[in-house]
Design a protein around this motif. Structure first.
Motif, short mmCIF file in Angstrom:
data_model
loop_
_atom_site.label_atom_id
_atom_site.label_comp_id
_atom_site.label_asym_id
_atom_site.label_seq_id
_atom_site.Cartn_x
_atom_site.Cartn_y
_atom_site.Cartn_z
N ALA A 153 -0.78 24.34 31.86
CA ALA A 153 -2.11 24.30 31.25
C ALA A 153 -2.28 23.02 30.43
CB ALA A 153 -2.31 25.53 30.37
N GLY A 154 -1.23 22.64 29.70
CA GLY A 154 -1.30 21.42 28.89
C GLY A 154 -1.51 20.18 29.74
N ILE A 155 -0.84 20.09 30.87
CA ILE A 155 -1.04 18.96 31.79
C ILE A 155 -2.46 18.98 32.34
CG2 ILE A 155 -0.35 18.04 34.05
CD1 ILE A 155 2.53 18.94 33.34
N GLY A 156 -2.95 20.18 32.65
CA GLY A 156 -4.33 20.29 33.12
C GLY A 156 -5.32 19.79 32.08
N PHE A 157 -5.12 20.17 30.83
CA PHE A 157 -6.03 19.76 29.75
C PHE A 157 -5.98 18.26 29.48
CE2 PHE A 157 -5.14 24.18 27.74
CZ PHE A 157 -6.16 24.76 28.49
N ASN A 158 -4.77 17.70 29.44
CA ASN A 158 -4.59 16.35 28.92
C ASN A 158 -4.51 15.25 29.97
OD1 ASN A 158 -3.94 16.65 25.83
ND2 ASN A 158 -2.87 18.33 26.83
N VAL A 159 -3.99 15.57 31.13
CA VAL A 159 -3.79 14.55 32.16
C VAL A 159 -4.83 14.67 33.26
CG1 VAL A 159 -2.12 13.48 33.72
CG2 VAL A 159 -1.31 14.63 31.65
N MET A 160 -4.82 15.83 33.94
CA MET A 160 -5.76 16.03 35.05
C MET A 160 -7.20 15.94 34.59
SD MET A 160 -8.03 18.46 36.37
CE MET A 160 -7.52 20.14 36.05
N HIS A 161 -7.53 16.61 33.49
CA HIS A 161 -8.92 16.69 33.04
C HIS A 161 -9.48 15.32 32.68
CE1 HIS A 161 -12.12 17.90 30.08
NE2 HIS A 161 -12.47 18.60 31.16
N ASP A 162 -8.74 14.57 31.86
CA ASP A 162 -9.21 13.23 31.48
C ASP A 162 -9.23 12.30 32.69
OD1 ASP A 162 -9.43 14.12 28.90
OD2 ASP A 162 -8.44 12.38 28.02
N GLY A 163 -8.23 12.44 33.58
CA GLY A 163 -8.22 11.61 34.78
C GLY A 163 -9.41 11.87 35.66
N ALA A 164 -9.78 13.15 35.82
CA ALA A 164 -10.92 13.50 36.66
C ALA A 164 -12.23 12.97 36.11
CB ALA A 164 -11.00 15.02 36.82
N HIS A 165 -12.31 12.85 34.78
CA HIS A 165 -13.52 12.32 34.15
C HIS A 165 -13.50 10.79 34.03
CE1 HIS A 165 -15.80 15.87 33.10
NE2 HIS A 165 -14.71 16.46 32.62
N GLY A 166 -12.38 10.17 34.41
CA GLY A 166 -12.29 8.72 34.32
C GLY A 166 -12.06 8.21 32.91
N SER A 167 -11.57 9.08 32.01
CA SER A 167 -11.36 8.67 30.62
C SER A 167 -9.89 8.52 30.24
CB SER A 167 -12.01 9.69 29.67
OG SER A 167 -11.42 10.97 29.82
N PHE A 168 -9.00 8.80 31.19
CA PHE A 168 -7.56 8.69 30.92
C PHE A 168 -7.15 7.23 30.76
CE2 PHE A 168 -3.07 8.56 32.11
CZ PHE A 168 -2.55 9.60 31.36
N SER A 169 -7.68 6.37 31.61
CA SER A 169 -7.30 4.96 31.62
C SER A 169 -8.48 4.11 32.06
CB SER A 169 -6.13 4.75 32.60
OG SER A 169 -5.89 3.39 32.86
N ARG A 170 -8.42 2.83 31.71
CA ARG A 170 -9.46 1.93 32.20
C ARG A 170 -9.27 1.61 33.68
NH1 ARG A 170 -10.69 -2.18 29.34
NH2 ARG A 170 -9.59 -1.72 27.40
N SER A 171 -8.11 1.94 34.22
CA SER A 171 -7.81 1.69 35.63
C SER A 171 -8.23 2.87 36.50
CB SER A 171 -6.31 1.46 35.82
OG SER A 171 -5.94 1.54 37.18
N PRO A 172 -9.12 2.68 37.47
CA PRO A 172 -9.51 3.76 38.38
C PRO A 172 -8.31 4.33 39.14
CG PRO A 172 -11.05 1.93 38.56
CD PRO A 172 -9.91 1.45 37.73
N LEU A 173 -7.34 3.49 39.48
CA LEU A 173 -6.16 3.95 40.19
C LEU A 173 -5.35 4.91 39.34
CD1 LEU A 173 -4.19 3.90 42.58
CD2 LEU A 173 -3.13 1.85 41.54
N VAL A 174 -5.14 4.56 38.06
CA VAL A 174 -4.39 5.42 37.15
C VAL A 174 -5.14 6.73 36.93
CG1 VAL A 174 -3.46 5.66 34.81
CG2 VAL A 174 -3.23 3.48 36.03
N ASN A 175 -6.46 6.65 36.78
CA ASN A 175 -7.26 7.87 36.62
C ASN A 175 -7.12 8.77 37.84
OD1 ASN A 175 -8.46 7.57 34.05
ND2 ASN A 175 -9.95 6.13 34.87
N ASN A 176 -7.10 8.18 39.01
CA ASN A 176 -6.97 8.96 40.24
C ASN A 176 -5.60 9.64 40.32
OD1 ASN A 176 -8.14 9.82 42.76
ND2 ASN A 176 -6.69 8.47 43.78
#
Length: 358
Positions: A79-102
């Protein structure tokens, strides 16, 4: 079902909010992404997840209680990975890099959730049409649970405030074993058609599903036997499901959130930003551990207004949004403590269980 249209106002409250948030980032010199804080958190969560998985599957502890506790911890980490990694990546807010977000977004594939389905269900329908029955799949749990006054009432709903936890626990199992496949074969999420899938999308869907079932069903059964797998997987998926469910439901299905109904011209009375504020609630924003673990999803108001901004900025944005709401006399929902939100959610379920409420 046609998508509802939101009111247009002048001046626009949404534009005012965006201007204030843009000014905040300009003055502080920060960017909207998470930076090293979110990378460090992701590394810790993924490393702990990998450790628990390897220990359980390849070096299974002799003590069954230790194994079951590790399975519960695996669920907490999932659940923590879903909240912090997957969720932000799906919204494009995890990183400035689209590849890293994906890459961050696709981590969810390895814990059972199709990203193609998630982005349509969550990013498009839930975020745009929050708490609108027939559009927001997050309030769709019929016939077992009634989450909106417009949904059909069944006699069993009188007791949904008692039995809701069971259905929250099975969410992850139901999601990974059934709903993703239902959406794939019907090509619909609720009443809304899916975006057309490319050949790449089809191949990706099946390859990731194969990877998930290999990692969490095939390999564990091969290593520890069916009965041990069944007990461990049961604990893992029930813990994951409950945490995911309660976190998202506390943000939208509580006493003080609204469930707008489009008029006969399929229009919503409020502009989009005001609609988000009326249908969303924060909880326990002063609790630093919950804020860290939930990836800022207890700051759900700020997340809905600015989904492309990393959750590390939500505490600062929270103060700006509150001040704007006060000045413009716009409703702002917040529960100071986690337990207050839980109590409100249970009261809401009890209200929805009354036959006269429609």
């Amino acid at each position: 079902m046609q998508t509802p249209k939101f009111a247009r106002t002048s001046p626009s409250f949404h534009v005012e909010l965006k201007n204030r948030i843009n000014e905040y980032f300009k003055q502080t010199g920060q960017n909207t992404f998470g930076g090293y804080k979110i990378y460090l958190k992701a590394a810790v969560l993924v490393a702990l997840f990998a450790y628990c998985y390897i220990q359980l599957v390849f070096f299974t502890p002799g003590n069954n209680w230790i194994s079951l506790l590790l399975c519960a911890l695996l669920g907490i980490l999932t659940a923590g990975i879903g909240f912090n990694v997957m969720h932000d990546g799906a919204h494009g807010s995890f990183s400035r890099s689209p590849l890293v977000n994906n890459i961050a977004s696709n981590i969810a594939e390895f814990i059972g959730a199709s990203q193609f389905m998630w982005k349509m269900k969550h990013n498009v329908l839930h975020h745009a049409y929050t708490n609108i029955d027939g559009m927001d799949d997050d309030i769709e749990a019929k016939p077992f649970l009634r989450f909106a006054p417009t949904q059909k009432y069944y006699k069993m709903h009188r007791f949904q405030h008692v039995y809701f936890w069971f259905f929250y626990c099975i969410l992850h199992f139901y999601w990974t074993f059934f709903t993703d496949f239902k959406k794939y074969f019907t090509q619909k999420i609720g009443d809304m058609p899916l975006k057309k899938m490319s050949t790449k999308d089809h191949v990706s869907f099946w390859l990731f599903k194969l990877a998930y079932f290999s990692l969490f069903v095939g390999v564990p059964i091969w290593q520890v036997g069916f009965l041990n797998w069944f007990a461990g997987f049961g604990v893992f998926t029930l813990v994951t499901g409950f945490i995911l469910s309660i976190t998202f439901q506390l943000a939208h299905t509580v006493e003080h959130t609204d469930f707008p109904i489009p008029d006969d011209k399929n229009k919503i009375d409020d502009e989009w930003a005001v609609h988000q504020l009326k249908t969303t609630a924060n909880f326990a924003t002063k609790n630093k551990f919950l804020s860290w673990y939930m990836g800022g999803l207890n700051f759900q108001v700020e997340h809905h207004l600015f989904p492309k901004v990393s959750h590390v900025h939500y505490p600062a944005i929270n103060r700006i949004v509150k001040q704007a709401c006060k000045e413009y006399n716009v409703k702002y929902n917040e529960y100071k403590l986690f337990r207050h939100a839980v109590i409100s959610h249970i009261k809401f379920l009890k209200q929805m269980g009354r036959p006269g409420l429609a």
